[in-house]
Design a protein around this motif. Structure first.
Motif, PDB file in Angstrom:
ATOM      1  N   ARG A  26       2.326  14.859  -8.308  1.00  0.00           N
ATOM      2  CA  ARG A  26       3.322  15.939  -8.397  1.00  0.00           C
ATOM      3  C   ARG A  26       3.679  16.214  -9.854  1.00  0.00           C
ATOM      4  N   LYS A  27       3.822  15.149 -10.622  1.00  0.00           N
ATOM      5  CA  LYS A  27       4.171  15.282 -12.031  1.00  0.00           C
ATOM      6  C   LYS A  27       3.073  16.012 -12.805  1.00  0.00           C
ATOM      7  N   LEU A  28       1.827  15.680 -12.535  1.00  0.00           N
ATOM      8  CA  LEU A  28       0.706  16.298 -13.238  1.00  0.00           C
ATOM      9  C   LEU A  28       0.402  17.710 -12.739  1.00  0.00           C
TER      10      LEU A  28
ATOM     11  N   LEU B 147       0.823  -1.206   0.000  1.00  0.00           N
ATOM     12  CA  LEU B 147       0.000   0.000   0.000  1.00  0.00           C
ATOM     13  C   LEU B 147       0.859   1.258   0.000  1.00  0.00           C
ATOM     14  N   SER B 148       1.960   1.223   0.723  1.00  0.00           N
ATOM     15  CA  SER B 148       2.867   2.368   0.777  1.00  0.00           C
ATOM     16  C   SER B 148       3.484   2.636  -0.597  1.00  0.00           C
ATOM     17  N   GLU B 149       3.879   1.581  -1.289  1.00  0.00           N
ATOM     18  CA  GLU B 149       4.445   1.727  -2.629  1.00  0.00           C
ATOM     19  C   GLU B 149       3.412   2.306  -3.593  1.00  0.00           C
ATOM     20  N   ARG B 150       2.172   1.849  -3.484  1.00  0.00           N
ATOM     21  CA  ARG B 150       1.110   2.376  -4.338  1.00  0.00           C
ATOM     22  C   ARG B 150       0.880   3.855  -4.060  1.00  0.00           C
ATOM     23  N   LEU B 151       0.903   4.223  -2.786  1.00  0.00           N
ATOM     24  CA  LEU B 151       0.731   5.623  -2.415  1.00  0.00           C
ATOM     25  C   LEU B 151       1.870   6.480  -2.957  1.00  0.00           C
ATOM     26  N   ASP B 152       3.095   5.976  -2.873  1.00  0.00           N
ATOM     27  CA  ASP B 152       4.248   6.710  -3.414  1.00  0.00           C
ATOM     28  C   ASP B 152       4.082   6.958  -4.910  1.00  0.00           C
ATOM     29  N   LYS B 153       3.622   5.949  -5.636  1.00  0.00           N
ATOM     30  CA  LYS B 153       3.417   6.097  -7.078  1.00  0.00           C
ATOM     31  C   LYS B 153       2.339   7.133  -7.383  1.00  0.00           C
ATOM     32  N   ILE B 154       1.273   7.095  -6.608  1.00  0.00           N
ATOM     33  CA  ILE B 154       0.181   8.054  -6.815  1.00  0.00           C
ATOM     34  C   ILE B 154       0.666   9.467  -6.509  1.00  0.00           C
TER      35      ILE B 154
END
Length: 127
Positions: free
Chosen positions: A118-120, A106-113
């Protein structure tokens, strides 16, 4: 031996224990039944009232805590109810490791989101 029916609580009794409204508990119950694919999760027959066991109350309590901590409701309910009644043959250490793995995922998924956000959200002139 205790009578299992005596330890079951109604919607209003359970809601009072969880310090939430009965209508909220019903909504959460429908989500759990949908997520787990078990329309009879809290009742013996589709036409009967929902009744909640001590394990159900504990799972709802954990889900409410997660929701208040910012976890999306559907995910909080899924994690709380799937972790309740985990494989009884697992040792405490194995259960902890299973939760750590789920938390890391879940933490990895949150980091990706967060990265995608930030990118968008950068302005076109800063790209």
């Amino acid at each position: 031996m205790t009578d299992p029916k005596k330890s079951l609580l109604s919607v209003n009794e359970t809601a009072k224990t969880l310090k939430i409204q009965g209508v909220t508990l019903r909504k959460y119950s429908v989500l759990v039944e949908t997520v787990l694919g078990d329309p009879l999760r809290f009742r013996a027959d589709i036409h009967q009232h929902r009744l909640y066991s001590d394990d159900d109350i504990l799972s709802f309590s954990n889900a409410v805590k997660m929701k208040r901590a910012g976890v999306p409701l559907k995910l909080a309910l899924r994690v709380a109810f799937e972790s309740c009644g985990t494989d009884p043959e697992l040792s405490e250490d194995e259960k902890i490791e299973e939760f750590r793995t789920e938390l890391n995922t879940l933490s990895e998924r949150l980091d990706k989101i967060e990265y995608q956000y930030r990118k968008l959200s950068r302005h076109w002139w800063n790209k």
